[in-house]
Design an enzyme around this catalytic site. Structure first.
Site, PDB file in Angstrom:
ATOM      1  N   ASP A 144       1.147  -1.397   0.130  1.00  0.00           N
ATOM      2  CA  ASP A 144       0.568  -0.095  -0.141  1.00  0.00           C
ATOM      3  C   ASP A 144       0.912   1.477  -0.020  1.00  0.00           C
ATOM      4  OD1 ASP A 144       0.904  -0.674   2.379  1.00  0.00           O
ATOM      5  OD2 ASP A 144      -0.468   1.023   3.212  1.00  0.00           O
ATOM      6  N   ARG A 160       7.004  11.239  17.573  1.00  0.00           N
ATOM      7  CA  ARG A 160       7.942  10.053  17.476  1.00  0.00           C
ATOM      8  C   ARG A 160       8.636   9.744  18.513  1.00  0.00           C
ATOM      9  NH1 ARG A 160       7.348   7.938  12.136  1.00  0.00           N
ATOM     10  NH2 ARG A 160       6.550   9.270  11.053  1.00  0.00           N
ATOM     11  N   THR A 174     -16.435  35.931   4.958  1.00  0.00           N
ATOM     12  CA  THR A 174     -16.334  35.902   6.393  1.00  0.00           C
ATOM     13  C   THR A 174     -17.500  35.518   7.382  1.00  0.00           C
ATOM     14  OG1 THR A 174     -18.503  37.485   5.812  1.00  0.00           O
ATOM     15  CG2 THR A 174     -16.057  38.391   5.400  1.00  0.00           C
ATOM     16  N   GLU A 230       0.102  -0.411   6.218  1.00  0.00           N
ATOM     17  CA  GLU A 230       1.345  -0.135   6.466  1.00  0.00           C
ATOM     18  C   GLU A 230       0.921   1.466   7.518  1.00  0.00           C
ATOM     19  OE1 GLU A 230       5.596   1.403   8.162  1.00  0.00           O
ATOM     20  OE2 GLU A 230       3.774   2.308   6.221  1.00  0.00           O
TER      21      GLU A 230
END
Length: 456
Positions: free
Chosen positions: A88, A327, A314, A152
């Site tokens: 993928d 991470r 607006t 994945e």
């Protein structure tokens, strides 16, 4: 080595044509409109594995997209290599920024431009062709199993179920993965660690409907403004993440480890030039290589709300949203980090908005051993192929299933990638050098050879 090079030379156009055929499938797992294409890609991978000489090739159904399994057991007494990859790809958006169509592979200056060219179709397909080479030249030195998944890029949510249910079937001595990068072809390297991941989505809601910005502006809190302030508050002036307990499990590198990491070839000026930036940004007190490989991060991956169409409207929006990824480094845990992020983000919300935090997917950081038989086999393979010993590096990305393989199957992985950090993974104009593709096909049979020899 000469036999390997000859087989690659004799079949290089076919190898390239087959990769192009694979790249033409828009196998975007994140978008349901591509479901038929993802399933066609699975069929293609299974067919090519069978053609290459694999036995027991099966398209294994999951609650999501299928996993392709195949194997070649030449002698049960020999060591077994489990090859992992994914078919993928990331969405191609924004498509208008591509110089050529993302799913029509194009060669420019010796590089293949297409979505998935490097991540991970070009890299996992090297293993299929290397396996074919070993079968055709009768040089397969150990048993091989393949597990190529289709989710994945959306967190591999069904892979864990499959691995646990098929632990005996997947029994092996090492997992071999090519979904990482090298410093360069002149400075080959092997990644010895990956960061983990905690992926979140946040929603900030103000009024119960979009409002006229003239009638209500100045009296009602704007969710976009509040969201931006909340996100900005997550880092201090030194770009240090301020979430309580975030760094509790983070272990600082020793001076020797810092020196070893920063000894890898790296040109900061070239880095800035490649990205067209004036200066690097990051946590104060750390080098770029430390920031991208050994320090945790928090990044906004997307932010939206209000009117973004043509012309003007607006409006004071009712909602604002953002996607945020963190991470993680060794000893941090994705579930713990997700929980402390949620607690902190909810705690800093002012009373004039409501906040919703959703955890999407995550994965654990890993460090792979450099004294194992498998790592030494990879070193010898790189040396034979490149004429240089590889440099051990730490990868900044995440492959959550590496920790899964270790936990469930009890085996370590070798991260033998042939991509480059400059290959624009997840970005428009993703690419993969044709040289790297062929070099991978040449190098992988050597890994199998040395892994078998060193395992005796």
């Amino acid at each position: 080595m000469q036999e390997i090079k000859k087989y690659v030379e004799d079949n290089k156009q076919r190898f390239l044509d087959e990769l192009f055929e694979l790249l033409r499938f828009p196998s975007v797992s994140a978008d349901p409109k591509y479901k038929a294409d993802v399933l066609k890609t699975a069929d293609f991978v299974a067919a090519k594995l069978q053609e290459a000489g694999a036995d027991k090739v099966e398209i294994c159904q999951t609650a999501g997209y299928p996993i392709i399994y195949g194997e070649k057991i030449i002698d049960p007494s020999l060591p077994t290599v489990l090859v992992y990859g994914h078919y993928d790809v990331q969405p191609a958006d924004p498509v208008e920024l591509w110089d050529t169509p993302p799913f029509e592979p194009t060669v420019r200056d010796g590089k293949i431009y297409a979505r998935g060219a490097c991540d991970d179709k070009g890299q996992f397909y090297m293993h299929v062709k290397a396996f074919e080479l070993m079968m055709k030249t009768d040089t397969l030195a150990c048993n091989v199993k393949f597990m190529i998944e289709g989710e994945e890029e959306v967190g591999s949510s069904n892979l864990g179920v499959f691995v646990k249910a098929n632990a005996e079937r997947l029994k092996a001595d090492v997992v071999l993965i090519s979904d990482t990068s090298m410093i360069s072809m002149e400075n080959p390297s092997i990644e010895t660690g990956l960061r983990g991941l905690a992926y979140m989505e946040v929603e900030v809601t103000g009024p119960n409907r979009d409002l006229h910005s003239g009638v209500y502006g100045g009296a009602v809190a704007n969710p976009i403004t509040i969201l931006c302030k909340m996100i900005a508050s997550l880092h201090d002036e030194n770009n240090h993440i301020v979430i309580p307990e975030f760094y509790d499990r983070v272990v600082e590198l020793t001076p020797a480890e810092k020196e070893a990491l920063n000894s890898a070839p790296f040109d900061l000026e070239e880095y800035k030039k490649d990205l067209d930036i004036q200066a690097e940004w990051g946590e104060k007190g750390y080098s770029t290589l430390e920031r991208t490989g050994t320090r945790p991060t928090l990044e906004v991956n997307g932010i939206w709300g209000g009117y973004i169409g043509e012309g003007a409207k607006t409006v004071l929006p009712s909602k604002a949203n953002a996607k945020i990824s963190m991470r993680l480094v060794p000893h941090q845990n994705s579930e713990e980090i997700s929980a402390i992020f949620q607690k902190h983000f909810e705690s800093i919300a002012p009373e004039f908005v409501k906040v919703k935090v959703t955890a999407h997917h995550g994965g654990e950081p890993v460090v792979t051993p450099t004294d194992s038989i498998a790592y030494r086999a990879a070193e010898k393979a790189i040396f034979d192929s490149f004429g240089k010993n590889p440099i051990p590096t730490r990868g900044g990305g995440s492959i959550p299933i590496v920790a899964l393989f270790e936990d469930v199957l009890g085996i370590k992985s070798v991260l033998l990638g042939f991509g480059l950090d400059s290959d624009a993974l997840h970005s428009p104009n993703e690419k993969y050098d044709i040289f790297n593709y062929y070099k991978g096909i040449e190098t992988l049979p050597l890994f199998h050879k040395y892994f078998a020899e060193l395992s005796k």
